[in-house]
Design an enzyme around this catalytic site. Structure first.
Site, mmCIF file in Angstrom:
data_model
loop_
_atom_site.group_PDB
_atom_site.id
_atom_site.type_symbol
_atom_site.label_atom_id
_atom_site.label_comp_id
_atom_site.label_asym_id
_atom_site.label_seq_id
_atom_site.Cartn_x
_atom_site.Cartn_y
_atom_site.Cartn_z
ATOM 1 N N CYS A 1 0.831 -1.209 0.000
ATOM 2 C CA CYS A 1 0.000 0.000 0.000
ATOM 3 C C CYS A 1 0.862 1.255 0.000
ATOM 4 O O CYS A 1 0.337 2.367 0.134
ATOM 5 C CB CYS A 1 -0.953 0.004 1.198
ATOM 6 S SG CYS A 1 -0.131 -0.084 2.803
ATOM 7 N N GLU B 1 -2.405 0.811 -4.425
ATOM 8 C CA GLU B 1 -1.877 -0.508 -4.061
ATOM 9 C C GLU B 1 -1.075 -1.005 -5.258
ATOM 10 O O GLU B 1 -1.420 -0.723 -6.412
ATOM 11 C CB GLU B 1 -3.007 -1.490 -3.765
ATOM 12 C CG GLU B 1 -3.852 -1.140 -2.562
ATOM 13 C CD GLU B 1 -3.396 -1.794 -1.274
ATOM 14 O OE1 GLU B 1 -2.844 -2.908 -1.331
ATOM 15 O OE2 GLU B 1 -3.605 -1.187 -0.213
#
EC number: 2.1.1.-
Length: 363
Positions: free
Chosen positions: A321, A355
């Site tokens: 992330c 992501e």
């Protein structure tokens, strides 16, 4: 002033390309292949939302605050990035608290959690104890809205219905059922999460050896990846997530996973035989034939020792992330592993967050 949330949908493609360029530039020193790009719906993609309540004009409104100004509320009537279910529930809940002193008295925060499967839960947070009048009103509200209700007050929690929602995701031709508890981490963008799961499923491929998974959460990736390997050893530190993962493994009849409540750092010590752990009692680490490791670390990425641990494996499947810490971890591993697959998942449209995923294979 009540403010309508607006955004220019036409700019989405440009924003998405900016993220792809950023990821490409960060991974360029490692000769990464061109990333596969997985976009997001432009609206109604976010399955959870949290609002403070703000009193203005004699009534309470949903409110949020800008990162740049934590004092001036932005009053919200609708929230287009949230799921359709949340947008349906928002006015219904507001009408309910306006009509009920038992629901509205000292109510200061509301949290919605929904799923692609249509389940929903509302958490109501109060600056007062919850009494029988609240319970009566909340039971009626839960029935009227067909949701579970969680009441929170000074460290106490009252549950009406369930304290979790159920999600169903299709991965590799199979539907997996997930219990997502109130208060635990879940991927906010369900559509993109399903794309991530399928990418990881394909990237790992069918294998005859074992998988080590660090930071497994509620088993989001564990369930489908377990069908690709002989055995899985998975670790997670959050007790709530561990309990959810165990329920999800049982619900989906996935029986080749051993789950231990250890941090990634502790497991590194265990595998390096630095010291024994009681939580590993009865688990023979030497019986595993690990060919791959799957990691989905927090924003800080892997610590140096855990990163060094992953070097032992032929394949490192990494979901991140934070592309900056991903690049830093890859820099540590680049002398022994190369990037063979790369992907960008637009989990957070209309923000700079993203992501990303890479498959690293031993040289």
């Amino acid at each position: 002033m009540v403010q309508r949330m607006t955004f220019d949908a036409a700019s989405y493609t440009a924003q998405l390309q900016d993220k792809v360029t950023r990821l490409r530039d960060l991974l360029a020193p490692f000769d990464a292949p061109e990333p596969q790009v997985f976009d997001s719906p432009l609206q109604n993609f976010r399955l959870r939302a949290e609002f403070r309540l703000w009193r203005e004009g004699g009534e309470r409104h949903y409110a949020m605050f800008s990162q740049d100004d934590k004092r001036t509320p932005i009053l919200i009537e609708e929230f287009p990035i949230a799921s359709l279910r949340i947008n349906q529930l928002m006015p219904q809940l507001k009408a309910a608290w306006q009509a009920s002193a038992a629901l509205s008295h000292k109510l200061f925060q509301v949290e919605f959690l929904t799923t692609l499967a249509g389940d929903a839960m509302i958490t109501l947070c109060y600056h007062r104890p919850l009494d029988e009048h609240w319970h009566t009103a909340a039971n009626k509200l839960a029935a009227d809205l067909n949701v579970s209700i969680i009441g929170r007050s000074k460290g106490k929690r009252d549950v009406i219905g369930r304290d979790y929602v159920v999600e169903k995701l299709d991965v590799g031709g199979r539907t997996f059922s997930y219990r997502q508890p109130e208060g635990a981490f879940t991927q906010p963008n369900g559509t993109v999460n399903q794309k991530m799961l399928n990418w990881a499923f394909e990237a790992l491929g069918d294998r005859s050896d074992d998988l080590l998974e660090l930071y497994c959460g509620n088993g989001n990736f564990t369930l489908p990846l377990a069908t690709r390997v002989r055995k899985v050893l998975a670790t997670e530190i959050s007790k709530t997530s561990v309990n959810a993962a165990l329920s999800n493994l049982d619900e989906n009849a996935v029986d080749n996973v051993t789950l231990v409540r250890l941090s990634a750092e502790e497991l590194t010590e265990a595998l390096n035989e630095v010291r024994p752990f009681r939580r590993l009692h009865g688990i023979d680490l030497k019986s595993y034939e690990f060919g791959s490791v799957f990691v989905d670390p927090p924003r800080a990425g892997m610590d140096p020792d855990t990163c060094e641990l992953t070097r032992r494996f032929e394949n490192i499947l990494y979901i991140s992330c934070n592309p900056e810490t991903l690049a830093a971890n890859i820099a540590q591993l680049h002398d022994t592993h190369r990037i063979t697959q790369c992907a960008m998942f637009d989990q957070f449209p209309w923000t700079h967050h993203m992501e990303s995923g890479v498959l690293l294979t031993r040289r």
